[in-house]
Design an enzyme around this catalytic site. Structure first.
Site, PDB file in Angstrom:
ATOM      1  CG  ASP A 188      67.417  72.897  35.697  1.00  0.00           C
ATOM      2  OD1 ASP A 188      66.429  72.381  36.265  1.00  0.00           O
ATOM      3  OD2 ASP A 188      68.173  73.697  36.260  1.00  0.00           O
ATOM      4  CE  LYS A 190      65.189  75.603  37.893  1.00  0.00           C
ATOM      5  NZ  LYS A 190      65.742  75.214  39.204  1.00  0.00           N
ATOM      6  CG  ASN A 193      66.412  77.452  34.555  1.00  0.00           C
ATOM      7  OD1 ASN A 193      66.888  78.359  35.235  1.00  0.00           O
ATOM      8  ND2 ASN A 193      66.703  76.186  34.757  1.00  0.00           N
ATOM      9  CG  ASP A 206      70.743  77.460  34.411  1.00  0.00           C
ATOM     10  OD1 ASP A 206      71.848  76.980  34.050  1.00  0.00           O
ATOM     11  OD2 ASP A 206      70.358  77.428  35.588  1.00  0.00           O
ATOM     12  CB  THR A 236      64.612  71.575  39.569  1.00  0.00           C
ATOM     13  OG1 THR A 236      65.623  72.493  39.128  1.00  0.00           O
ATOM     14  CG2 THR A 236      63.975  72.110  40.826  1.00  0.00           C
TER      15      THR A 236
END
Length: 509
Positions: A188, A190, A193, A206, A236
């Site tokens: 994840d 991105k 994060n 995260d 995501t």
């Protein structure tokens, strides 16, 4: 409630010894060791069925902390700034709802995240200091990154210069190399994060979707694992690689694809596969529909193009040459990989300060320690929201924590989600009253009495701007106009223009 708590504890309990030295040295950020960014030496990770946690489980209460602003939210958690009252030490306190976790079978994910964070030791990864729990919630005291999210820097600056993007991307590469050398897939990556320290260095955060590989150097205890199948969809929408959409097993290349998407977003201000819906985003990812702005340098285009290769094994960093191939790319020319954390980071763009009244508009239910973790939460992400346009997606990121508290769900129909929400003042001639203004994707526009939880007004929706319009009077003040009524509002967080943009974008879907 007691039965539920015992049932949860029986599922979550992890065998560990009471190591007093661990407890005394790991409870404060000041005790964090300064770790070299040399990723070839990741240390010896114990491989046993039990071990003593570096970050102990303490007997603290939420009352021991002074809670501040909201850092962010997740599918079953929220993260707030928390200052320990007796020491004054500031943490990012991740608050996880026990009831929601058990109901949604997320216990293994929470347990895995705790175990993984406890064993990771790198200056580019957020540090876990201790955990505690109560009847309602689990708490993780994490390193507080006062610089906020990289997403916020992109938003405030519009887009980053290539030098700034190169600096941040290099620090992400440095952290990812360590994570991958430990045999983990983050899944994840991105801008939301990627957090920034007060002086502007990147910290990866995260690990709720982390996936240990078979050769992982992380000790994973029984009943602490993510999904059994590495091809399970997580992450995501805008950053998910095509192989995941095609149900292929997860690989280290998944994170490199997300790195390519993130670098594109740094340089352009938007994700490469942005579209009006999640389904359209997926279609663009599968078709590899990438459009490079003219102002991208050839080096930037090339590295993003290579990171977004449909074959995960061909992405720089995933091949036989490992991260050496990625670091040697011309885009990273001039980067001092041996002392990357010693370099001077880009100057942070500060958050705009509200002119007045902001102190009266704190999220009361969320900041009340007596129910800090009570109630499930809903994820807000600019790429997964209900909005139908880019601006609305960015507005969704501005929704306050109240949109994720269960008490507001009673005002939504099945399948309906919040686009924007805020505690505002409804202004009248001589008086004003606090109301919760809620805009949904239905579309629906209502305002609610936050104390009595009663709908006080339903503003009749129309896609015709002659029947529904917004006039911005100042950064804080705006009017919502209908043929029969004009209502005046004051948003202390100065989001009048965001309210106008959110409403107009829903009208123009």
């Amino acid at each position: 409630m007691l039965a539920m708590e015992k049932d949860f504890d029986s599922k979550l309990r992890i065998q560990s010894s009471n190591n007093s030295s661990s407890s005394t040295t790991s409870s404060s950020p000041s005790s964090a060791s300064s770790t070299s960014s040399n990723n070839t030496d990741t240390g010896n990770v114990p491989r046993s069925k039990s071990f003593a946690f570096r970050a102990p489980q303490e007997n603290f209460s939420i009352q021991d902390f002074e809670l501040g602003k909201i850092y962010g939210v997740g599918s079953y958690s929220k993260v707030v700034r928390a200052k320990k009252k007796d020491t004054g030490v500031v943490y990012a306190l991740k608050i996880m709802d026990k009831k929601f976790i058990t109901k949604e079978n997320k216990t293994a994910y929470v347990k895995l995240e705790r175990i993984v964070l406890d064993q990771l030791d790198h200056p580019g990864i957020v540090r876990l200091f201790f955990t505690f729990q109560d009847s309602f919630s689990l708490y993780m005291a994490l390193e507080s990154c006062e610089g906020g999210e990289l997403f916020d820097q992109i938003t405030r600056k519009g887009r980053l210069s290539e030098d700034d993007a190169r600096f941040y991307a290099a620090e992400v590469v440095d952290a990812l190399e360590y994570i991958h050398n430990m045999g983990l897939i983050h899944r994840d990556i991105k801008p939301e994060n990627l957090l920034l320290t007060g002086d502007g260095h990147i910290k990866v955060a995260d690990f709720g979707s982390v996936k240990p590989m078979q050769d992982s150097r992380i000790t994973v205890l029984p009943n602490a694992a993510s999904d059994d199948k590495a091809c399970t969809f997580v992450g995501t929408a805008a950053y998910v690689p095509p192989e995941v959409l095609n149900s292929s097993p997860a690989t280290l290349g998944n994170d490199l694809w997300a790195l390519g998407c993130t670098l594109y977003q740094m340089l352009s201000g938007t994700s490469p596969f942005k579209d009006a819906s999640e389904w359209l985003i997926f279609q663009r990812i599968i078709a590899r529909d990438i459009r490079f702005p003219d102002y991208f340098s050839d080096e930037a285009k090339d590295i993003i193009d290579r990171l977004l290769d449909v074959d995960p094994s061909r992405r720089p960093g995933a091949g036989s040459d490992g991260y050496a191939a990625l670091k040697a790319h011309p885009f990273f020319e001039g980067v001092n990989w041996k002392n990357i954390r010693g370099e001077t980071p880009p100057k942070l763009a500060l958050e705009p300060v509200a002119q007045s009244g902001e102190g009266d508009h704190n999220d009361e239910s969320s900041m009340n320690p007596t129910n800090a973790g009570d109630g499930s939460v809903r994820q807000s992400d600019g790429n997964l929201g209900a909005s139908a346009a880019e601006a609305t997606a960015s507005v969704t990121r501005l929704a306050s924590i109240e949109s994720f508290d269960s008490k507001w769900q009673q005002f939504l129909e099945p399948g309906e989600s919040v686009v924007m929400i805020s505690m505002v003042k409804k202004l009248q001639k001589l008086t004003s009253k606090k109301v919760q203004l809620i805009l949904t994707n239905k579309p629906k526009l209502i305002y609610v009495d936050p104390a009595k939880l009663l709908v006080k007004g339903n503003i009749i929706w129309s896609d015709n701007s002659n029947d529904l319009s917004v006039q911005v009077l100042s950064p804080s003040n705006f009017k919502i106009c209908t043929p029969k009524k004009v209502m005046s509002f004051e948003d202390a967080k100065q989001r009048a223009s965001q309210w106008k943009k959110a409403i107009e974008n829903l009208q123009n879907r």
